[in-house]
Scaffold this motif. Structure first.
Motif, PDB file in Angstrom:
ATOM      1  N   ASP A 114       0.831  -1.208   0.000  1.00 31.42           N
ATOM      2  CA  ASP A 114       0.000   0.000   0.000  1.00 31.42           C
ATOM      3  C   ASP A 114       0.864   1.255   0.000  1.00 31.42           C
ATOM      4  N   ALA A 115       1.896   1.255   0.836  1.00 28.54           N
ATOM      5  CA  ALA A 115       2.667   2.481   1.047  1.00 28.54           C
ATOM      6  C   ALA A 115       3.499   2.884  -0.173  1.00 28.54           C
ATOM      7  N   LEU A 116       4.180   1.920  -0.772  1.00 24.85           N
ATOM      8  CA  LEU A 116       5.146   2.263  -1.828  1.00 24.85           C
ATOM      9  C   LEU A 116       4.932   1.459  -3.112  1.00 24.85           C
ATOM     10  N   ASN A 117       3.730   0.914  -3.256  1.00 22.97           N
ATOM     11  CA  ASN A 117       3.389   0.222  -4.499  1.00 22.97           C
ATOM     12  C   ASN A 117       4.272  -0.980  -4.827  1.00 22.97           C
ATOM     13  N   GLY A 118       4.962  -1.503  -3.849  1.00 26.83           N
ATOM     14  CA  GLY A 118       5.788  -2.688  -4.092  1.00 26.83           C
ATOM     15  C   GLY A 118       7.253  -2.385  -4.346  1.00 26.83           C
ATOM     16  N   LEU A 119       7.592  -1.102  -4.438  1.00 26.62           N
ATOM     17  CA  LEU A 119       9.005  -0.763  -4.657  1.00 26.62           C
ATOM     18  C   LEU A 119       9.833  -1.199  -3.441  1.00 26.62           C
ATOM     19  N   ASP A 120       9.256  -1.027  -2.247  1.00 29.38           N
ATOM     20  CA  ASP A 120       9.925  -1.479  -1.019  1.00 29.38           C
ATOM     21  C   ASP A 120      10.151  -2.997  -1.059  1.00 29.38           C
ATOM     22  N   SER A 121       9.097  -3.728  -1.462  1.00 30.68           N
ATOM     23  CA  SER A 121       9.194  -5.196  -1.531  1.00 30.68           C
ATOM     24  C   SER A 121      10.249  -5.611  -2.561  1.00 30.68           C
ATOM     25  N   LEU A 122      10.221  -4.935  -3.714  1.00 26.95           N
ATOM     26  CA  LEU A 122      11.167  -5.271  -4.789  1.00 26.95           C
ATOM     27  C   LEU A 122      12.606  -5.086  -4.315  1.00 26.95           C
ATOM     28  N   LEU A 123      12.876  -3.906  -3.762  1.00 30.05           N
ATOM     29  CA  LEU A 123      14.262  -3.621  -3.381  1.00 30.05           C
ATOM     30  C   LEU A 123      14.748  -4.519  -2.256  1.00 30.05           C
ATOM     31  N   SER A 124      13.866  -4.797  -1.290  1.00 27.61           N
ATOM     32  CA  SER A 124      14.317  -5.637  -0.177  1.00 27.61           C
ATOM     33  C   SER A 124      14.458  -7.099  -0.587  1.00 27.61           C
ATOM     34  N   THR A 125      13.820  -7.491  -1.673  1.00 27.93           N
ATOM     35  CA  THR A 125      13.986  -8.868  -2.164  1.00 27.93           C
ATOM     36  C   THR A 125      15.187  -8.978  -3.100  1.00 27.93           C
ATOM     37  N   VAL A 126      15.335  -7.995  -3.978  1.00 29.10           N
ATOM     38  CA  VAL A 126      16.363  -8.096  -5.020  1.00 29.10           C
ATOM     39  C   VAL A 126      17.760  -7.740  -4.509  1.00 29.10           C
ATOM     40  N   GLN A 127      17.826  -6.887  -3.493  1.00 29.83           N
ATOM     41  CA  GLN A 127      19.138  -6.383  -3.081  1.00 29.83           C
ATOM     42  C   GLN A 127      19.789  -7.243  -2.007  1.00 29.83           C
ATOM     43  N   MET A 128      19.904  -8.543  -2.290  1.00 30.68           N
ATOM     44  CA  MET A 128      20.582  -9.427  -1.339  1.00 30.68           C
ATOM     45  C   MET A 128      22.088  -9.199  -1.402  1.00 30.68           C
ATOM     46  N   PRO A 129      22.722  -9.043  -0.267  1.00 29.03           N
ATOM     47  CA  PRO A 129      24.185  -8.938  -0.260  1.00 29.03           C
ATOM     48  C   PRO A 129      24.807 -10.223  -0.820  1.00 29.03           C
ATOM     49  N   ALA A 130      26.001 -10.107  -1.398  1.00 24.16           N
ATOM     50  CA  ALA A 130      26.663 -11.255  -2.037  1.00 24.16           C
ATOM     51  C   ALA A 130      26.809 -12.417  -1.066  1.00 24.16           C
ATOM     52  N   GLY A 131      26.537 -13.613  -1.552  1.00 22.99           N
ATOM     53  CA  GLY A 131      26.732 -14.824  -0.757  1.00 22.99           C
ATOM     54  C   GLY A 131      25.472 -15.648  -0.577  1.00 22.99           C
TER      55      GLY A 131
END
Ligand code: RP5
Length: 183
Positions: A114-131
């Motif tokens: 609701d808050a950020l249209n899924g941009l928050d979900s996208l970034l927190s899923t895609v931006q995994m640190p290496a490993g």
């Protein structure tokens, strides 16, 4: 981790319950952080069903049920699961937490928030640190469908039958586009 033959694990919290949609010997697990994700994630389940892939769909939350999340991921391989799809919205850490507890391929589907249209979900899923990798798909229903197709493509590496079904699906899709007529 206890040594056990694939497909044999059945502890109380991992066993089939009426609240979860399971099939015998699932190859794919479709996890989501909340029942509110199911409207979208049923598209992943439907796609897997269309290809005849045994799977289970469960609500497991990284922050509301952290113990279950680690238990599930830690036993998934022993239960014979080959691919895990994990969907979550907001500070969407489910896929990353699951991936931290298993070497099985984990596909993340960011839910529209609701808050950020899924941009928050996208970034927190895609931006995994290496490993610890999480293969991240698109936000919402396209991601749910593609996660299922990606899981099928992984399984197809060792299943000629599934590979053939995937080819058929692509051919059908191509045919529909070629036959499209505009008014
Ligand atoms: C996440 O929080 C879930 O994956 C869901 O997308 C979001 C909101 O959950 P609810 O408050 O609707 O249960 O954990």
């Amino acid at each position: 981790m206890a040594k056990q033959k694939p497909g044999k694990k059945s502890s109380s919290s991992l066993a089939a319950s009426p609240r979860q949609r399971v099939s015998a010997s699932p190859l794919v697990a479709v996890l989501m952080g909340s029942k509110s994700d199911w409207d979208v994630m049923r598209a992943a389940s439907d796609t897997l069903r269309e290809f005849g892939v045994a799977h289970e769909s469960r609500v497991i939350s990284a922050h509301r049920t952290p113990g279950l999340a680690s238990e599930f991921a830690g036993h998934a391989e022993l239960r014979g699961i080959k691919v895990i799809i994990a969907a979550a919205g907001g500070a969407a850490h489910l896929a990353g937490v699951i991936a931290a507890h298993t070497t099985l391929p984990v596909l993340g589907v960011p839910m529209k928030s609701d808050a950020l249209n899924g941009l928050d979900s996208l970034l927190s899923t895609v931006q995994m640190p290496a490993g610890i990798p999480v293969g991240t798909l698109a936000i919402g229903k396209p991601g749910a469908i593609n996660a299922a197709l990606f899981a099928i493509a992984i399984l197809a590496n060792s299943s000629p039958e599934l590979r053939e079904k995937l080819r058929g699906f692509r051919a059908e899709q191509e045919k529909k586009i070629k036959e499209t007529k505009l008014d």
